[in-house]
Design a protein around this motif. Structure first.
Motif, mmCIF file in Angstrom:
data_model
loop_
_atom_site.group_PDB
_atom_site.id
_atom_site.type_symbol
_atom_site.label_atom_id
_atom_site.label_comp_id
_atom_site.label_asym_id
_atom_site.label_seq_id
_atom_site.Cartn_x
_atom_site.Cartn_y
_atom_site.Cartn_z
ATOM 1 N N LYS A 126 5.195 7.542 -0.669
ATOM 2 C CA LYS A 126 5.959 6.669 0.225
ATOM 3 C C LYS A 126 5.124 5.449 0.598
ATOM 4 N N LYS A 127 5.819 4.444 1.117
ATOM 5 C CA LYS A 127 5.130 3.247 1.590
ATOM 6 C C LYS A 127 4.212 3.653 2.735
ATOM 7 N N SER A 128 2.979 3.181 2.678
ATOM 8 C CA SER A 128 2.006 3.515 3.713
ATOM 9 C C SER A 128 2.341 2.785 5.003
ATOM 10 N N LYS A 129 2.171 3.482 6.111
ATOM 11 C CA LYS A 129 2.354 2.855 7.414
ATOM 12 C C LYS A 129 1.082 2.100 7.775
ATOM 13 N N PRO A 130 1.207 0.988 8.494
ATOM 14 C CA PRO A 130 0.010 0.237 8.896
ATOM 15 C C PRO A 130 -0.920 1.119 9.730
ATOM 16 N N GLN A 131 -2.204 0.973 9.478
ATOM 17 C CA GLN A 131 -3.189 1.741 10.221
ATOM 18 C C GLN A 131 -3.420 1.092 11.571
ATOM 19 N N TYR A 140 8.171 -0.516 -5.031
ATOM 20 C CA TYR A 140 9.336 0.238 -4.559
ATOM 21 C C TYR A 140 9.890 1.138 -5.660
ATOM 22 N N LYS A 196 0.868 -1.178 0.000
ATOM 23 C CA LYS A 196 0.000 0.000 0.000
ATOM 24 C C LYS A 196 0.907 1.231 0.000
#
Length: 86
Positions: free
Chosen positions: A75-80, A56, A2
């Motif tokens: 950017k790569k999404s951080k886990p919610q 990437y 994501k």
């Protein structure tokens, strides 16, 4: 993977974003976040790409690129984190 995309133009559509990322590989989902009250874009969204290697490359190539008049952040999404209700 994501991917989080910020600083989009308020006129950017999900199809616009999908077309941008499909240059790098398969895109399974695109969501532009909308304001519930005004129904207008909040100028950020998410892109799902199933192949991490392609994702990437997309992140590296598209971050700080000019897209539809804006310099976008990618950017790569951080886990919610979902809070548990007591």
């Amino acid at each position: 993977m994501k991917i989080f995309v910020a600083k989009l133009s308020s006129k950017t559509t999900s199809d616009d974003l999908k077309n941008l990322f499909e240059r790098f590989g398969r895109v399974t989902n695109v969501k532009i976040i909308m304001d519930h009250e005004t129904k207008r874009s909040k100028c950020y969204g998410f892109v799902d790409m199933p192949n991490d290697s392609e994702a990437y490359v997309a992140v590296v190539e598209l971050n700080e690129m000019e897209f539809q008049g804006n310099i976008i952040n990618v950017k790569k999404s951080k886990p919610q984190i979902v809070a548990k209700r007591q």
